[in-house]
Design a protein around this motif. Sequence first.
Motif, short mmCIF file in Angstrom:
data_model
loop_
_atom_site.label_atom_id
_atom_site.label_comp_id
_atom_site.label_asym_id
_atom_site.label_seq_id
_atom_site.Cartn_x
_atom_site.Cartn_y
_atom_site.Cartn_z
N GLU A 40 0.79 -1.13 0.11
CA GLU A 40 0.15 0.13 -0.04
C GLU A 40 0.94 1.28 -0.03
OE1 GLU A 40 -2.26 -3.25 2.20
OE2 GLU A 40 -0.19 -2.35 2.31
N PHE A 41 1.85 1.32 0.79
CA PHE A 41 2.80 2.56 0.93
C PHE A 41 3.40 2.72 -0.25
CE2 PHE A 41 6.61 4.69 2.98
CZ PHE A 41 5.88 5.97 3.15
N SER A 42 4.12 1.37 -0.95
CA SER A 42 5.09 1.56 -2.04
C SER A 42 4.20 1.89 -3.23
CB SER A 42 5.75 0.29 -2.10
OG SER A 42 6.50 0.09 -1.20
N ARG A 43 3.02 1.52 -3.35
CA ARG A 43 1.95 2.01 -4.42
C ARG A 43 1.73 3.38 -4.29
NH1 ARG A 43 -2.31 2.96 -7.37
NH2 ARG A 43 -2.68 1.88 -9.18
N PHE A 44 1.60 3.91 -3.18
CA PHE A 44 1.14 5.42 -2.69
C PHE A 44 2.37 6.17 -3.37
CE2 PHE A 44 2.74 8.56 0.00
CZ PHE A 44 1.77 9.77 -0.03
N ARG A 54 4.05 10.48 -16.05
CA ARG A 54 3.76 9.12 -16.60
C ARG A 54 4.28 7.87 -16.38
NH1 ARG A 54 3.38 13.48 -20.21
NH2 ARG A 54 1.44 13.50 -21.40
N TRP A 55 4.61 7.68 -14.99
CA TRP A 55 5.12 6.36 -14.52
C TRP A 55 3.64 5.42 -14.66
CZ3 TRP A 55 8.44 7.18 -9.47
CH2 TRP A 55 9.54 7.72 -9.48
N THR A 56 3.81 4.44 -15.35
CA THR A 56 2.63 3.48 -15.67
C THR A 56 2.81 2.12 -15.47
OG1 THR A 56 2.88 3.44 -18.06
CG2 THR A 56 1.31 5.12 -17.05
N GLY A 60 -0.49 -1.28 -12.87
CA GLY A 60 -1.23 -2.55 -12.97
C GLY A 60 -0.97 -3.77 -12.03
N TRP A 61 0.13 -3.41 -11.42
CA TRP A 61 0.68 -4.71 -10.28
C TRP A 61 -0.44 -4.98 -9.50
CZ3 TRP A 61 6.35 -4.43 -8.40
CH2 TRP A 61 7.29 -4.50 -9.49
N VAL A 178 0.68 8.08 -23.32
CA VAL A 178 -0.44 7.93 -22.39
C VAL A 178 -0.93 9.11 -21.59
CG1 VAL A 178 0.14 5.25 -22.53
CG2 VAL A 178 1.18 7.10 -20.73
N ALA A 179 -1.95 9.06 -21.28
CA ALA A 179 -2.44 10.30 -20.53
C ALA A 179 -1.84 10.28 -19.18
CB ALA A 179 -3.87 10.45 -20.42
N THR A 180 -1.21 11.57 -18.53
CA THR A 180 -0.93 11.64 -17.18
C THR A 180 -1.59 11.04 -16.27
OG1 THR A 180 0.37 13.54 -18.11
CG2 THR A 180 0.47 12.96 -15.39
N PRO A 181 -1.20 9.53 -15.57
CA PRO A 181 -2.37 9.27 -14.78
C PRO A 181 -2.68 9.81 -13.26
CG PRO A 181 -0.10 7.89 -14.53
CD PRO A 181 -0.39 8.86 -15.56
N GLY A 182 -1.69 10.74 -12.77
CA GLY A 182 -1.78 11.17 -11.63
C GLY A 182 -1.83 10.30 -10.47
#
Length: 190
Positions: A40-44, A54-56, A60-61, A178-182
Amino acid sequence: MTNIAVTTWSLEQTAPTDLLPAAAPEGDVRIVRAEVPSPEFSRFLYASVGGDIRWTDRLGWSYARWQEHLERPGVETWVAHDHGTPAGYVELTPGDDGVVEIEYFGLIPAFRGRRIGGHLLSQGAARAWDLADRWPGLATTKRVWLHTCSKDGEYAMDNYQRRGFRLFDTKVEEEADVATPGPWPGAFPA
């Protein structure tokens, strides 16, 4: 969907003496290792730091994949805090034969431009060089490397070079634009 040309630069240090540390910023900035693997923290951190650039690749992990990655021996996450608030992070991933990659590094947008990045990178590189001291069984670090690209912040390359990293490879590839995901959907304008 359109494509864009993305330049990726790979940089390295080949001895601990290559590191040119930045001065610590003024104020209450601390860098602490997140010792408990927390998807949770690492994904945050990943989404908050990389959402506007655009880190994408990890969005999906699954939870299990994050957990598996974070539990690998030698994978470390070091987090910069400004007055107790997470401001950015550096993730270290050991490879074979004493090679350590600074796999991810960056600041949450609100904390950029405060001189935290140079200090965080300095500490992250130093921790890459002494990684084997904390992980018995890992080979002594012989090389620390990272990559940055033309999608990253405008000061990224300069920061890496001022910390003593040297360019060893450059590639240009076409990627889908790709769109900037935010950090969450719709957080940043496309």
